[in-house]
Design an enzyme around this catalytic site. Structure first.
Site, PDB file in Angstrom:
ATOM      1  N   GLU A   1     -16.736   4.635 -16.133  1.00  0.00           N
ATOM      2  CA  GLU A   1     -15.668   3.661 -16.400  1.00  0.00           C
ATOM      3  C   GLU A   1     -16.109   2.221 -16.090  1.00  0.00           C
ATOM      4  O   GLU A   1     -15.991   1.356 -16.952  1.00  0.00           O
ATOM      5  CB  GLU A   1     -14.419   4.055 -15.592  1.00  0.00           C
ATOM      6  CG  GLU A   1     -13.188   3.348 -16.090  1.00  0.00           C
ATOM      7  CD  GLU A   1     -11.949   3.699 -15.279  1.00  0.00           C
ATOM      8  OE1 GLU A   1     -11.452   4.820 -15.399  1.00  0.00           O
ATOM      9  OE2 GLU A   1     -11.500   2.826 -14.516  1.00  0.00           O
TER      10      GLU A   1
ATOM     11  N   ARG B   1      -8.209   4.315 -21.799  1.00  0.00           N
ATOM     12  CA  ARG B   1      -9.176   3.458 -21.075  1.00  0.00           C
ATOM     13  C   ARG B   1     -10.184   2.832 -22.055  1.00  0.00           C
ATOM     14  O   ARG B   1     -11.388   2.757 -21.780  1.00  0.00           O
ATOM     15  CB  ARG B   1      -9.944   4.248 -20.006  1.00  0.00           C
ATOM     16  CG  ARG B   1      -9.124   4.834 -18.924  1.00  0.00           C
ATOM     17  CD  ARG B   1      -8.391   3.806 -18.086  1.00  0.00           C
ATOM     18  NE  ARG B   1      -7.457   4.491 -17.243  1.00  0.00           N
ATOM     19  CZ  ARG B   1      -6.256   4.906 -17.665  1.00  0.00           C
ATOM     20  NH1 ARG B   1      -5.840   4.622 -18.888  1.00  0.00           N
ATOM     21  NH2 ARG B   1      -5.461   5.553 -16.863  1.00  0.00           N
TER      22      ARG B   1
ATOM     23  N   SER C   1     -11.747   4.697 -10.023  1.00  0.00           N
ATOM     24  CA  SER C   1     -12.329   5.882 -10.668  1.00  0.00           C
ATOM     25  C   SER C   1     -13.641   5.504 -11.340  1.00  0.00           C
ATOM     26  O   SER C   1     -13.684   4.569 -12.139  1.00  0.00           O
ATOM     27  CB  SER C   1     -11.385   6.417 -11.736  1.00  0.00           C
ATOM     28  OG  SER C   1     -10.148   6.720 -11.158  1.00  0.00           O
TER      29      SER C   1
HETATM   30  C1  LIG Z   1      -9.201   0.742  -5.969  1.00  0.00           C
HETATM   31  C2  LIG Z   1      -9.173   0.597  -7.464  1.00  0.00           C
HETATM   32  C3  LIG Z   1      -8.220   1.283  -8.204  1.00  0.00           C
HETATM   33  C4  LIG Z   1      -8.161   1.162  -9.600  1.00  0.00           C
HETATM   34  N1  LIG Z   1      -7.188   1.835 -10.286  1.00  0.00           N
HETATM   35  C5  LIG Z   1      -7.110   1.731 -11.642  1.00  0.00           C
HETATM   36  C6  LIG Z   1      -6.083   2.406 -12.380  1.00  0.00           C
HETATM   37  O1  LIG Z   1      -5.226   3.087 -11.816  1.00  0.00           O
HETATM   38  N2  LIG Z   1      -6.066   2.270 -13.722  1.00  0.00           N
HETATM   39  C7  LIG Z   1      -6.985   1.507 -14.383  1.00  0.00           C
HETATM   40  O2  LIG Z   1      -6.905   1.422 -15.615  1.00  0.00           O
HETATM   41  N3  LIG Z   1      -7.972   0.850 -13.705  1.00  0.00           N
HETATM   42  C8  LIG Z   1      -8.056   0.948 -12.365  1.00  0.00           C
HETATM   43  N4  LIG Z   1      -9.053   0.295 -11.683  1.00  0.00           N
HETATM   44  C9  LIG Z   1     -10.051  -0.494 -12.419  1.00  0.00           C
HETATM   45  C10 LIG Z   1      -9.725  -2.006 -12.491  1.00  0.00           C
HETATM   46  O3  LIG Z   1      -8.736  -2.344 -11.599  1.00  0.00           O
HETATM   47  C11 LIG Z   1      -9.284  -2.425 -13.900  1.00  0.00           C
HETATM   48  O4  LIG Z   1     -10.241  -2.052 -14.854  1.00  0.00           O
HETATM   49  C12 LIG Z   1      -9.069  -3.947 -13.986  1.00  0.00           C
HETATM   50  O5  LIG Z   1      -8.447  -4.248 -15.218  1.00  0.00           O
HETATM   51  C13 LIG Z   1     -10.359  -4.752 -13.855  1.00  0.00           C
HETATM   52  O6  LIG Z   1     -10.000  -6.124 -13.717  1.00  0.00           O
HETATM   53  P1  LIG Z   1     -11.042  -7.197 -13.188  1.00  0.00           P
HETATM   54  O7  LIG Z   1     -10.423  -8.534 -13.364  1.00  0.00           O
HETATM   55  O8  LIG Z   1     -11.479  -6.855 -11.826  1.00  0.00           O
HETATM   56  O9  LIG Z   1     -12.217  -7.002 -14.252  1.00  0.00           O
HETATM   57  P2  LIG Z   1     -13.792  -7.083 -13.973  1.00  0.00           P
HETATM   58  O10 LIG Z   1     -14.200  -5.932 -13.137  1.00  0.00           O
HETATM   59  O11 LIG Z   1     -14.172  -8.429 -13.505  1.00  0.00           O
HETATM   60  O12 LIG Z   1     -14.342  -6.867 -15.459  1.00  0.00           O
HETATM   61  C14 LIG Z   1     -14.222  -5.617 -16.089  1.00  0.00           C
HETATM   62  C15 LIG Z   1     -14.776  -5.749 -17.522  1.00  0.00           C
HETATM   63  O13 LIG Z   1     -13.902  -6.580 -18.276  1.00  0.00           O
HETATM   64  C16 LIG Z   1     -14.600  -7.710 -18.791  1.00  0.00           C
HETATM   65  N5  LIG Z   1     -13.686  -8.844 -18.687  1.00  0.00           N
HETATM   66  C17 LIG Z   1     -13.073  -9.292 -17.567  1.00  0.00           C
HETATM   67  N6  LIG Z   1     -12.287 -10.355 -17.862  1.00  0.00           N
HETATM   68  C18 LIG Z   1     -12.419 -10.557 -19.201  1.00  0.00           C
HETATM   69  C19 LIG Z   1     -11.885 -11.520 -20.110  1.00  0.00           C
HETATM   70  N7  LIG Z   1     -11.042 -12.482 -19.705  1.00  0.00           N
HETATM   71  N8  LIG Z   1     -12.260 -11.454 -21.419  1.00  0.00           N
HETATM   72  C20 LIG Z   1     -13.121 -10.496 -21.843  1.00  0.00           C
HETATM   73  N9  LIG Z   1     -13.664  -9.562 -21.033  1.00  0.00           N
HETATM   74  C21 LIG Z   1     -13.314  -9.598 -19.721  1.00  0.00           C
HETATM   75  C22 LIG Z   1     -15.834  -7.874 -17.916  1.00  0.00           C
HETATM   76  O14 LIG Z   1     -16.893  -8.519 -18.639  1.00  0.00           O
HETATM   77  C23 LIG Z   1     -16.147  -6.426 -17.582  1.00  0.00           C
HETATM   78  O15 LIG Z   1     -16.882  -5.858 -18.627  1.00  0.00           O
HETATM   79  C24 LIG Z   1      -9.131   0.368 -10.280  1.00  0.00           C
HETATM   80  C25 LIG Z   1     -10.108  -0.317  -9.533  1.00  0.00           C
HETATM   81  C26 LIG Z   1     -10.133  -0.211  -8.147  1.00  0.00           C
HETATM   82  C27 LIG Z   1     -11.167  -0.963  -7.369  1.00  0.00           C
END
Ligand SMILES: Cc1cc2nc3c(=O)[nH]c(=O)nc-3n(C[C@H](O)[C@H](O)[C@H](O)COP(=O)(O)OP(=O)(O)OC[C@H]3O[C@@H](n4cnc5c(N)ncnc54)[C@H](O)[C@@H]3O)c2cc1C
Length: 343
Positions: free
Chosen positions: A336, A168, A241
């Site tokens: 996280e 992670r 998480s």
């Molecule tokens: C119900 C649920 C279940 C989940 N299960 C998992 C799992 O099993 N495994 C897991 O690893 N994660 C899990 N996650 C967490 C999440 O899905 C991941 O971290 C996902 O990659 C976040 O994507 P996002 O586009 O929503 O990012 P955001 O929440 O919008 O951003 C997350 C971070 O990344 C940065 N960021 C976003 N896009 C970019 C970009 N293009 N360039 C640079 N930085 C960027 C943002 O600034 C921020 O700091 C879960 C979340 C939820 C709500």
């Protein structure tokens, strides 16, 4: 000529984060290409405005107000090369919905990301915390990442070894104001085999009457497992998480195990991975509600927003959980979801 990115002033982000926390951005800008990202980085600097990147908001705790430019990728292109007999290289725009990519690959019989089905979020955010689940992680297929280096405003290609992937974790997470990821390149395999060692996968395949010999079988089974296990953010807003599972040395695990014989631990290359959910549960937090926030009744690792709260209330709850785990087990939990940092 390419259109210039559109700047929207005073943008409401409540629908743009899965915790549904109230938040407003001074500016929101959509970028469709790496060149548009460069233009936004340059213009923000010229206007002396801070910049922050938002994907689908599934791993962030937003403050009520972001006095920044919030940059959001809308590049939804998936482009595959002609492929070789055993693999296909795929270029994925940062704005692609991650689960759409997983289905795209599975429909073509391509292996490598099928156990990452149903993880919310965008492809552009996937390298940030090296998303992982059920025995796979992004680093397993990621060849390289295309990103705009914010200090120079240049488009760079970072090979996998330069991305600093860990559990992670990645260089992008450690350098939160360093990069805007614009695309990823993945190598997917035509002849993979299912990763079945995680608890519940084999039983779910059997329940669905599937064998698991094609990627789509795995996608169906993992999707069903995840739907049962985690609260759906649409009905109970959450960010998945909230804490990473801490990794301790074997000596530290033996010490903990002597006092808490039921504490689950999994041996990993770096030491022993503990269950953060188990420790939080033992501290009595599961199902607890405090004002508009709380810990999900079904999963001690998931913090939820019942409505009417803001990011600071959620972070205060997270702090209290961390303190009680530290006091009872002597273990430090790492959060996280990220809190916006801009520059
Ligand atoms: C119900 C649920 C279940 C989940 N299960 C998992 C799992 O099993 N495994 C897991 O690893 N994660 C899990 N996650 C967490 C999440 O899905 C991941 O971290 C996902 O990659 C976040 O994507 P996002 O586009 O929503 O990012 P955001 O929440 O919008 O951003 C997350 C971070 O990344 C940065 N960021 C976003 N896009 C970019 C970009 N293009 N360039 C640079 N930085 C960027 C943002 O600034 C921020 O700091 C879960 C979340 C939820 C709500």
């Amino acid at each position: 000529m390419m259109d210039a990115p559109r700047w929207c002033e005073e943008f409401d982000l409540v629908e743009g984060n899965t915790l549904r926390l109230p938040s407003r951005a001074r500016w929101l800008v959509h970028a469709a290409t790496a060149q548009q990202v460069v233009a936004v980085v340059d213009e923000s600097r010229a206007r002396n405005l801070e910049l922050w990147v938002l994907g689908e908001g599934s791993n962030v705790v937003l403050p009520p107000r972001l006095e920044t430019v919030v940059l959001h990728s809308i590049d939804e292109r998936i482009e595959a090369d002609a492929g070789r007999h055993d693999c296909v290289d795929v270029r994925v725009g940062a704005g692609v919905h991650w689960d759409r990519l997983v289905h795209w690959a599975a429909e073509r019989g391509l292996w490598g990301i099928e156990n990452l089905a149903y993880i919310p979020g965008s492809a552009g955010a996937a390298p940030v915390q090296n998303i992982g689940a059920y025995g796979q992680e992004l680093a397993g297929t990621c060849l390289r990442v295309e990103a705009v280096e914010r200090s120079s405003g240049r488009i760079q290609t970072l090979e996998r070894d330069e991305c600093g992937f860990g559990y992670r974790d990645s260089r992008f997470r450690r350098e939160p104001t360093g990069w805007v990821i614009t695309a990823l390149e993945l190598r997917l395999s035509r002849a993979g085999c299912p990763v079945l060692d995680y608890p519940g996968i084999a039983a779910t395949l059997a329940e669905l009457n599937l064998v698991g010999d094609v990627p789509m079988d795995m996608v169906r089974a993992i999707t069903m497992l995840r739907r049962r296990k985690l609260p759906d953010p649409q009905s109970l807003p959450n960010a998945g998480s909230f804490f990473k599972n801490p990794v301790v040395s074997e000596a530290e695990f033996r010490r903990l195990h002597a006092d808490h014989p039921e504490l689950p631990g999994t041996v990993v290359p770096e030491g022993v991975k503990l269950s953060a959910a188990w420790m939080i549960d033992r501290c009595g937090w599961r199902g607890l509600r405090r004002g508009g926030v709380g810990v999900a009744p079904s999963h001690a690792l998931v913090l939820v927003h019942y409505g009417g709260a803001d990011g600071s209330e959620l972070l205060a709850l997270a702090d209290d959980i961390r303190t009680s785990v530290r006091q009872r087990f002597g273990v430090e939990l790492e959060q996280e979801p990220l809190v916006p940092q801009s520059r």
